[in-house]
Design an enzyme around this catalytic site. Sequence first.
Site, PDB file in Angstrom:
ATOM      1  N   LEU A 197       0.843  -1.236   0.064  1.00  0.00           N
ATOM      2  CA  LEU A 197      -0.001   0.122  -0.046  1.00  0.00           C
ATOM      3  C   LEU A 197       0.850   1.309  -0.075  1.00  0.00           C
ATOM      4  O   LEU A 197       0.494   2.278   0.248  1.00  0.00           O
ATOM      5  CB  LEU A 197      -0.994   0.008   1.245  1.00  0.00           C
ATOM      6  CG  LEU A 197      -1.816  -1.228   1.273  1.00  0.00           C
ATOM      7  CD1 LEU A 197      -2.912  -1.009   2.427  1.00  0.00           C
ATOM      8  CD2 LEU A 197      -2.773  -1.252  -0.024  1.00  0.00           C
ATOM      9  N   ASP A 239       5.215  -6.442   2.388  1.00  0.00           N
ATOM     10  CA  ASP A 239       6.292  -5.730   1.388  1.00  0.00           C
ATOM     11  C   ASP A 239       7.283  -6.955   0.844  1.00  0.00           C
ATOM     12  O   ASP A 239       7.560  -7.771   1.778  1.00  0.00           O
ATOM     13  CB  ASP A 239       6.868  -4.889   2.051  1.00  0.00           C
ATOM     14  CG  ASP A 239       7.880  -3.784   1.148  1.00  0.00           C
ATOM     15  OD1 ASP A 239       8.569  -4.347   0.317  1.00  0.00           O
ATOM     16  OD2 ASP A 239       7.522  -2.737   1.316  1.00  0.00           O
ATOM     17  N   THR A 276       7.567  -2.943 -19.034  1.00  0.00           N
ATOM     18  CA  THR A 276       7.612  -1.292 -19.752  1.00  0.00           C
ATOM     19  C   THR A 276       8.129  -1.083 -20.924  1.00  0.00           C
ATOM     20  O   THR A 276       8.984  -1.823 -21.502  1.00  0.00           O
ATOM     21  CB  THR A 276       8.186  -0.514 -18.608  1.00  0.00           C
ATOM     22  OG1 THR A 276       8.063   0.940 -19.190  1.00  0.00           O
ATOM     23  CG2 THR A 276       9.483  -0.852 -18.285  1.00  0.00           C
ATOM     24  N   TYR A 285      14.549   3.503 -14.137  1.00  0.00           N
ATOM     25  CA  TYR A 285      13.139   2.586 -14.102  1.00  0.00           C
ATOM     26  C   TYR A 285      13.102   1.542 -15.022  1.00  0.00           C
ATOM     27  O   TYR A 285      12.865   0.398 -14.637  1.00  0.00           O
ATOM     28  CB  TYR A 285      11.997   3.553 -14.041  1.00  0.00           C
ATOM     29  CG  TYR A 285      10.786   2.789 -14.490  1.00  0.00           C
ATOM     30  CD1 TYR A 285      10.066   2.125 -13.330  1.00  0.00           C
ATOM     31  CD2 TYR A 285      10.126   3.221 -15.583  1.00  0.00           C
ATOM     32  CE1 TYR A 285       9.001   1.378 -13.777  1.00  0.00           C
ATOM     33  CE2 TYR A 285       9.000   2.346 -16.001  1.00  0.00           C
ATOM     34  CZ  TYR A 285       8.247   1.498 -15.028  1.00  0.00           C
ATOM     35  OH  TYR A 285       7.165   1.032 -15.370  1.00  0.00           O
ATOM     36  N   LYS A 345      13.534  -2.476 -14.737  1.00  0.00           N
ATOM     37  CA  LYS A 345      12.628  -3.498 -15.326  1.00  0.00           C
ATOM     38  C   LYS A 345      13.392  -4.691 -16.141  1.00  0.00           C
ATOM     39  O   LYS A 345      12.968  -5.916 -16.309  1.00  0.00           O
ATOM     40  CB  LYS A 345      11.436  -2.873 -15.921  1.00  0.00           C
ATOM     41  CG  LYS A 345      10.470  -2.145 -15.035  1.00  0.00           C
ATOM     42  CD  LYS A 345       9.578  -3.022 -14.331  1.00  0.00           C
ATOM     43  CE  LYS A 345       8.339  -2.152 -13.877  1.00  0.00           C
ATOM     44  NZ  LYS A 345       7.344  -2.984 -13.346  1.00  0.00           N
ATOM     45  N   PHE A 373       2.849  -0.186 -23.120  1.00  0.00           N
ATOM     46  CA  PHE A 373       2.980   1.016 -23.380  1.00  0.00           C
ATOM     47  C   PHE A 373       2.095   1.677 -22.695  1.00  0.00           C
ATOM     48  O   PHE A 373       2.579   2.016 -21.463  1.00  0.00           O
ATOM     49  CB  PHE A 373       2.675   1.316 -25.041  1.00  0.00           C
ATOM     50  CG  PHE A 373       3.715   0.632 -25.805  1.00  0.00           C
ATOM     51  CD1 PHE A 373       4.626   1.521 -26.551  1.00  0.00           C
ATOM     52  CD2 PHE A 373       4.297  -0.686 -25.778  1.00  0.00           C
ATOM     53  CE1 PHE A 373       5.513   1.160 -27.471  1.00  0.00           C
ATOM     54  CE2 PHE A 373       5.264  -0.877 -26.555  1.00  0.00           C
ATOM     55  CZ  PHE A 373       6.071  -0.320 -27.367  1.00  0.00           C
ATOM     56  N   ASN A 374       1.160   2.746 -22.966  1.00  0.00           N
ATOM     57  CA  ASN A 374       0.662   3.789 -22.073  1.00  0.00           C
ATOM     58  C   ASN A 374      -0.937   3.127 -21.504  1.00  0.00           C
ATOM     59  O   ASN A 374      -1.766   3.372 -22.417  1.00  0.00           O
ATOM     60  CB  ASN A 374       0.509   4.990 -22.725  1.00  0.00           C
ATOM     61  CG  ASN A 374       1.580   5.814 -22.836  1.00  0.00           C
ATOM     62  OD1 ASN A 374       2.541   5.268 -23.187  1.00  0.00           O
ATOM     63  ND2 ASN A 374       1.788   6.891 -22.223  1.00  0.00           N
ATOM     64  N   PHE A 398       4.483  19.443 -22.576  1.00  0.00           N
ATOM     65  CA  PHE A 398       5.851  19.579 -22.731  1.00  0.00           C
ATOM     66  C   PHE A 398       6.411  19.156 -24.080  1.00  0.00           C
ATOM     67  O   PHE A 398       6.528  18.242 -24.603  1.00  0.00           O
ATOM     68  CB  PHE A 398       6.317  18.406 -21.798  1.00  0.00           C
ATOM     69  CG  PHE A 398       6.136  18.999 -20.361  1.00  0.00           C
ATOM     70  CD1 PHE A 398       6.785  19.865 -19.561  1.00  0.00           C
ATOM     71  CD2 PHE A 398       5.048  18.188 -19.594  1.00  0.00           C
ATOM     72  CE1 PHE A 398       6.275  20.194 -18.606  1.00  0.00           C
ATOM     73  CE2 PHE A 398       4.798  18.250 -18.407  1.00  0.00           C
ATOM     74  CZ  PHE A 398       5.595  19.336 -17.684  1.00  0.00           C
TER      75      PHE A 398
END
Length: 329
Positions: free
Chosen positions: A34, A52, A118, A142, A146, A170-171, A209
């Site tokens: 969490l 965890d 990712t 990041y 991965k 992807f997104n 951006f």
Amino acid sequence: MARFLVTGGAGYVGSHVVLALLDEGHDVTVLDSLRTGHRQAVPSAATFVHGDLADAACLERVLSSGPWDAVLHFAALSLVGESMQNPLLYMQANAGYGFALIDACVRHGVKRFVFSSTANLFGTAGKTPIDEDTPVDPGSPYGESKYMVERALYWADRIHGLKSACLRYFNAAGADPAGRAGEDHKPETHLIPLTIDAALGRRPALSLFGTDYPTPDGTCIRDYVHVTDLARAHLAVLPLLNDRSVVFNVGTGRGHSNREIIEAVGRVSGRPVPWEAAPRRKGDPASLVASPARLMAATGWTPEFTRIEQIVETAFLWRLAHPDGYTSQ
């Protein structure tokens, strides 16, 4: 009915995968710290363990309560910008604890493992669409963290026979069409919810951006895949893992520019979206669009949410119903 362990199942993508598994009648246990997830995102039909991956004793207790038909791993830190400021934190949290989970799975006889990877593995890839043969060149710590987990899974298969699916998202966007789950990040960094909040007057004007990219309208292009379609992909790859490990890119094969997202949110919400031009962010490629052809051919998976307005509408309705995220419940 099969039995699944979902790490990070209280998070955005993980919670939608939990729903998909429950909808098919499976037994699901969620393990989540969490830290970024939400207890309210875990359905009552799932067993919840607050723990965890850094807690070896907790991990041992959970896995020893098997057998498990598969482990689906979503628990991770995921802010690219934060990883650029604190790379070793990401290496430890994502790679280090990912290794610990894989090792525990091997020791407890888990045979199938699905990993939330990712598209950041591809950095500033020049080709579009991006297929699985595109050279891996992580765009951030990041992404690197991965990829380290992907490599660990490769060797876990070769040496121990743990079959895995590495799904390179992807997104991810949108929300459960039935309104049972949605996107609630703090802080929020994803374009669609930020744009929706700008339209609703819940935040200042959206910062765009970069408006001088070599794209038709000068703004970045991304491949947005609905989170429910993404969840379905996780279930679709499970039968393949009875025989082999796989790596797939998961997207729609179609890109939308930042300006197109702003326009879609305006149409869906019926409100103008205030925005202002801002300088490019370092490391943002002009275009990232997936080729999901291999996933489709291997599993028969196809995205059901094919129009950007469909994706935006589910996200917009979730935000209207949950103005403060899960704390609205």
